[in-house]
Design an enzyme around this catalytic site. Sequence first.
Site, PDB file in Angstrom:
ATOM      1  CG  HIS A  24      -1.984  -0.935   1.464  1.00 57.99           C
ATOM      2  ND1 HIS A  24      -3.126  -1.192   0.622  1.00 57.99           N
ATOM      3  CD2 HIS A  24      -2.201  -2.346   1.123  1.00 57.99           C
ATOM      4  CE1 HIS A  24      -3.957  -2.064   1.002  1.00 57.99           C
ATOM      5  NE2 HIS A  24      -3.309  -3.241   1.260  1.00 57.99           N
ATOM      6  CG  ASP A 126      -4.525   2.571   1.321  1.00 56.24           C
ATOM      7  OD1 ASP A 126      -3.297   1.999   0.895  1.00 56.24           O
ATOM      8  OD2 ASP A 126      -5.497   1.282   1.561  1.00 56.24           O
TER       9      ASP A 126
END
Length: 468
Positions: A24, A126
């Site tokens: 991520h 995110d």
Amino acid sequence: MADSSDRQQAHPHIALLPSSGMGHLVPFVRLAATLAAHDCRVTFITTHPTVSLAESSLVARLLSAFPHAVTPKGFHILPLDPSTANSKDPFFLQFEAIRRSAHLLSHLLNSSSHSGHPPLSALVTDVTLASAVIPVTHDLHIPNYVLFTSSAKMLSLLAYFPALVGVTHSDEINIPGIPPLHKTWLPPPLLDQTNLFTTQFTENGEALVRSDGILINTFKSLEPETVAALNEGKVINGLPPVIPVGPLVPCECETERGGSSLMEWLDGQEKGSVVYVSFGSRTAMSREQIREVGEGLVRSGCGFVWVVKDKKVDREEEGVEEVVGRGLMERIVKDRKGVVVNRWVDQEAILSLEAVGGFVSHCGWNSVMEAAWHGVRLLAWPQGGDQRINAEVVERSGLGVWVRRWQWGGGGVNVKAEEIDERVREMMGNERLRVTAAQVRDEARKAAELGGASQLIAGLVGEVAAHY
């Protein structure tokens, strides 16, 4: 003289909020570098504490590389009692800790508009944090864009998942607009409705329609039908624009000093002769399976760079010899055909070298995109998470092959050395696969040129500035 509004639109101020794990974090670092190149003021929100040493190191290198364009903002998350969350995965627990601390972001985001900098134009969040963070930005009237860090096919599953009923009772998952997904391709936690990951996945899928746009690290020619289905409303109605911004080009700040002996060894190998073997920053194999992999690599006769990992978190790693076994390591060193490491390596730099002709990968999406960028053919060996769905994208695009019966997990040995040997030699000798991988590379490079990702990001910057 231009007023403050003109200055803001000329140089938008965008905050980035990654979650946890290198899978991520790396796309956020690359996005930060790209935005900085388009004259954006970037605030990079870093959560404390982090789970892995690799995360902390990469953030430090980003900030050092862009001292004037990228400003750090520390986000100190509240401690999480693991007994209140149904998971033992350290990264899923970190997602949850950040989500439960999301209310603390209001003050942090307001304080990001300080003297000499324009107010925030937008926050890029995110995807694992979407449902918790979007309400905060709505209250502050800040546009919120979600960065999806996997394939468009995986995004389709996320968007449609809240509408699925009885997933575990059917062998096929039918999502409008795309070919069916086999149940075994799904992240295993999604088959348990009580799992923490399933709860997060469902809530974040529902939140997508409340975002202002979805940025995705892919390019249209890699997944044309799926990107079209998402943007044409076939998957779900009301989805905001899905904007392919991939491939997010690797940033020089990702390169970590050290490891020169490995790169020197690679520079001395013949073109296309080396296979790179890595299963990601958080994927652990049993030691028995690790030793079968090593035996298979030695038998293949190919040169190899092999990153071994038997623990999920890099703070816990032990010595290479202990993990691989002394006898096997002695053979590898004696033959001088391979290099074995158990630390974070500059994967993108390795894949960029002419000596590397193949990649045995778990198919984490960053690895897939880096292989596409450099035209390195893949032998897919996925385990969980998004990896099987990504492996199907790899196979369909012609970038690699997927041996669908290969598994791991649960301890012991799932794939023997003999078959690893055979499949590695097949991949490295497959000329058709080499050619199609090179074609994928050419398409990736086109996507990153003007008219591709750069133009899309430039358009996003203008849209964000106008929106605010």
